[in-house]
Design a protein around this motif. Structure first.
Motif, PDB file in Angstrom:
ATOM      1  N   ASN A   1       0.870  -1.173   0.000  1.00 21.29           N
ATOM      2  CA  ASN A   1       0.000   0.000   0.000  1.00 21.29           C
ATOM      3  C   ASN A   1       0.906   1.222   0.000  1.00 21.29           C
ATOM      4  O   ASN A   1       1.245   1.752   1.049  1.00 21.29           O
ATOM      5  CB  ASN A   1      -0.902   0.011   1.235  1.00 21.29           C
ATOM      6  CG  ASN A   1      -1.882  -1.133   1.226  1.00 21.29           C
ATOM      7  OD1 ASN A   1      -2.757  -1.210   0.385  1.00 21.29           O
ATOM      8  ND2 ASN A   1      -1.723  -2.054   2.164  1.00 21.29           N
ATOM      9  N   THR A   2       1.314   1.650  -1.170  1.00 24.97           N
ATOM     10  CA  THR A   2       2.328   2.709  -1.264  1.00 24.97           C
ATOM     11  C   THR A   2       1.853   4.033  -0.684  1.00 24.97           C
ATOM     12  O   THR A   2       2.667   4.858  -0.303  1.00 24.97           O
ATOM     13  CB  THR A   2       2.748   2.929  -2.729  1.00 24.97           C
ATOM     14  OG1 THR A   2       1.589   3.209  -3.500  1.00 24.97           O
ATOM     15  CG2 THR A   2       3.449   1.695  -3.267  1.00 24.97           C
ATOM     16  N   GLY A   3       0.553   4.231  -0.552  1.00 23.10           N
ATOM     17  CA  GLY A   3       0.045   5.499  -0.031  1.00 23.10           C
ATOM     18  C   GLY A   3      -0.123   5.534   1.476  1.00 23.10           C
ATOM     19  O   GLY A   3      -0.425   6.584   2.037  1.00 23.10           O
ATOM     20  N   LEU A   4       0.043   4.397   2.162  1.00 20.76           N
ATOM     21  CA  LEU A   4      -0.112   4.386   3.621  1.00 20.76           C
ATOM     22  C   LEU A   4       1.124   4.960   4.290  1.00 20.76           C
ATOM     23  O   LEU A   4       2.250   4.790   3.809  1.00 20.76           O
ATOM     24  CB  LEU A   4      -0.340   2.964   4.137  1.00 20.76           C
ATOM     25  CG  LEU A   4      -1.752   2.422   4.075  1.00 20.76           C
ATOM     26  CD1 LEU A   4      -1.804   1.011   4.649  1.00 20.76           C
ATOM     27  CD2 LEU A   4      -2.737   3.308   4.799  1.00 20.76           C
ATOM     28  N   CYS A   5       0.915   5.620   5.420  1.00 16.89           N
ATOM     29  CA  CYS A   5       2.034   6.203   6.156  1.00 16.89           C
ATOM     30  C   CYS A   5       1.715   6.229   7.641  1.00 16.89           C
ATOM     31  O   CYS A   5       0.588   6.005   8.051  1.00 16.89           O
ATOM     32  CB  CYS A   5       2.316   7.616   5.638  1.00 16.89           C
ATOM     33  SG  CYS A   5       0.901   8.721   5.785  1.00 16.89           S
ATOM     34  N   GLY A   6       2.727   6.531   8.431  1.00 15.55           N
ATOM     35  CA  GLY A   6       2.586   6.603   9.883  1.00 15.55           C
ATOM     36  C   GLY A   6       2.914   5.278  10.549  1.00 15.55           C
ATOM     37  O   GLY A   6       3.010   4.244   9.894  1.00 15.55           O
ATOM     38  N   PRO A   7       3.118   5.298  11.876  1.00 17.90           N
ATOM     39  CA  PRO A   7       3.472   4.080  12.593  1.00 17.90           C
ATOM     40  C   PRO A   7       2.426   3.001  12.389  1.00 17.90           C
ATOM     41  O   PRO A   7       1.241   3.329  12.310  1.00 17.90           O
ATOM     42  CB  PRO A   7       3.511   4.515  14.055  1.00 17.90           C
ATOM     43  CG  PRO A   7       3.661   5.998  14.020  1.00 17.90           C
ATOM     44  CD  PRO A   7       3.018   6.455  12.755  1.00 17.90           C
ATOM     45  N   PRO A   8       2.817   1.766  12.260  1.00 18.54           N
ATOM     46  CA  PRO A   8       4.127   1.162  12.463  1.00 18.54           C
ATOM     47  C   PRO A   8       5.047   1.225  11.254  1.00 18.54           C
ATOM     48  O   PRO A   8       6.135   0.667  11.281  1.00 18.54           O
ATOM     49  CB  PRO A   8       3.785  -0.292  12.786  1.00 18.54           C
ATOM     50  CG  PRO A   8       2.572  -0.559  11.974  1.00 18.54           C
ATOM     51  CD  PRO A   8       1.789   0.730  12.005  1.00 18.54           C
ATOM     52  N   LEU A   9       4.631   1.880  10.180  1.00 15.81           N
ATOM     53  CA  LEU A   9       5.483   1.991   8.992  1.00 15.81           C
ATOM     54  C   LEU A   9       6.560   3.049   9.217  1.00 15.81           C
ATOM     55  O   LEU A   9       6.372   3.989   9.983  1.00 15.81           O
ATOM     56  CB  LEU A   9       4.643   2.371   7.765  1.00 15.81           C
ATOM     57  CG  LEU A   9       3.507   1.414   7.417  1.00 15.81           C
ATOM     58  CD1 LEU A   9       2.701   1.954   6.251  1.00 15.81           C
ATOM     59  CD2 LEU A   9       4.043   0.039   7.109  1.00 15.81           C
ATOM     60  N   ALA A  10       7.653   2.899   8.539  1.00 15.62           N
ATOM     61  CA  ALA A  10       8.745   3.865   8.657  1.00 15.62           C
ATOM     62  C   ALA A  10       8.516   5.077   7.750  1.00 15.62           C
ATOM     63  O   ALA A  10       9.295   6.010   7.762  1.00 15.62           O
ATOM     64  CB  ALA A  10      10.070   3.194   8.304  1.00 15.62           C
ATOM     65  N   LYS A  11       7.448   5.074   6.979  1.00 18.58           N
ATOM     66  CA  LYS A  11       7.170   6.158   6.039  1.00 18.58           C
ATOM     67  C   LYS A  11       6.423   7.289   6.750  1.00 18.58           C
ATOM     68  O   LYS A  11       5.391   7.078   7.386  1.00 18.58           O
ATOM     69  CB  LYS A  11       6.320   5.623   4.879  1.00 18.58           C
ATOM     70  CG  LYS A  11       6.012   6.646   3.826  1.00 18.58           C
ATOM     71  CD  LYS A  11       5.192   6.009   2.719  1.00 18.58           C
ATOM     72  CE  LYS A  11       4.848   7.034   1.653  1.00 18.58           C
ATOM     73  NZ  LYS A  11       3.988   6.438   0.629  1.00 18.58           N
ATOM     74  N   TYR A  12       6.950   8.510   6.626  1.00 14.76           N
ATOM     75  CA  TYR A  12       6.315   9.681   7.210  1.00 14.76           C
ATOM     76  C   TYR A  12       5.125  10.108   6.367  1.00 14.76           C
ATOM     77  O   TYR A  12       5.132   9.979   5.151  1.00 14.76           O
ATOM     78  CB  TYR A  12       7.304  10.852   7.300  1.00 14.76           C
ATOM     79  CG  TYR A  12       8.456  10.585   8.226  1.00 14.76           C
ATOM     80  CD1 TYR A  12       8.266  10.507   9.593  1.00 14.76           C
ATOM     81  CD2 TYR A  12       9.739  10.408   7.724  1.00 14.76           C
ATOM     82  CE1 TYR A  12       9.327  10.264  10.444  1.00 14.76           C
ATOM     83  CE2 TYR A  12      10.804  10.159   8.566  1.00 14.76           C
ATOM     84  CZ  TYR A  12      10.589  10.092   9.932  1.00 14.76           C
ATOM     85  OH  TYR A  12      11.630   9.849  10.767  1.00 14.76           O
TER      86      TYR A  12
END
Length: 185
Positions: A96-107
């Motif tokens: 899901n390239t558009g997801l962000c925020g914890p627990p992902l490392a993507k801001y």
């Protein structure tokens, strides 16, 4: 609205289908749900979080959820903060390239910095090296102290030294006899 039997579902698996559109709002009302698999579909939009009178339909209120997989969809936006959805492994959101925020490392856009660094599963933290060093240091020190206490007691106590020597002789003889019997068989 949904009838009571659907809201009391415990396992809901929609994986590996061709479902598209947004994640259905009614999933948030399944508060008894323990297992939810939405992986490998074409869901898009954000993970449902509603404000106001619709909060009971929010996926953030699914407190019984033990397993969730939303990987390989087209989801976007922030993973709801302060919810159980942030406790799942980052692999549950892969693809899901558009997801962000914890627990992902993507801001997420407009984030200055995540206040807490995201937890990366399978990596060793810096503190584990310190614990390992202290473990070996403590184990080595304990062994050395115990060794010298035992040796010191044998050096100082004549009767103890003789008894220990006799014990070693008897043990050595017993091992030799058992070994010779084993070889003879």
């Amino acid at each position: 609205m949904l009838n009571g039997s659907v809201t009391k579902l415990r396992y809901f698996d929609l994986s590996i289908n061709s479902f598209s559109g947004v994640i259905p709002m009614f999933i948030g009302s399944m508060t008894w749900l323990k297992y939810l698999d939405l992986s490998t579909n074409f869901f898009n939009g954000s993970i449902p979080v509603f404000i106001g009178s619709m909060t009971r339909l929010s996926m953030s209120h699914m407190t019984s959820l033990d397993y969730m997989d939303a990987s390989y969809n087209n989801l976007s936006g922030r993973i709801p903060s302060g919810t159980q959805l942030q406790t799942f492994e980052p692999t549950r959101y892969t693809g899901n390239t558009g997801l962000c925020g914890p627990p992902l490392a993507k801001y997420c856009p407009r984030d200055k910095e995540l206040e807490v660094a995201p937890f990366v599963y399978g990596s060793e933290g810096e503190g584990e090296d310190d614990i390992r060093i202290w473990f070996y240091f403590g184990g080595g020190t304990g062994f050395e102290i115990g060794f010298w206490i035992a040796c010191g007691a044998l050096l100082v106590n004549r009767r103890g030294r003789k008894a220990f020597s006799r014990f070693l002789d008897i043990s050595k003889d017993w091992v030799c006899v058992k070994l010779l019997i084993l070889i003879a068989k």
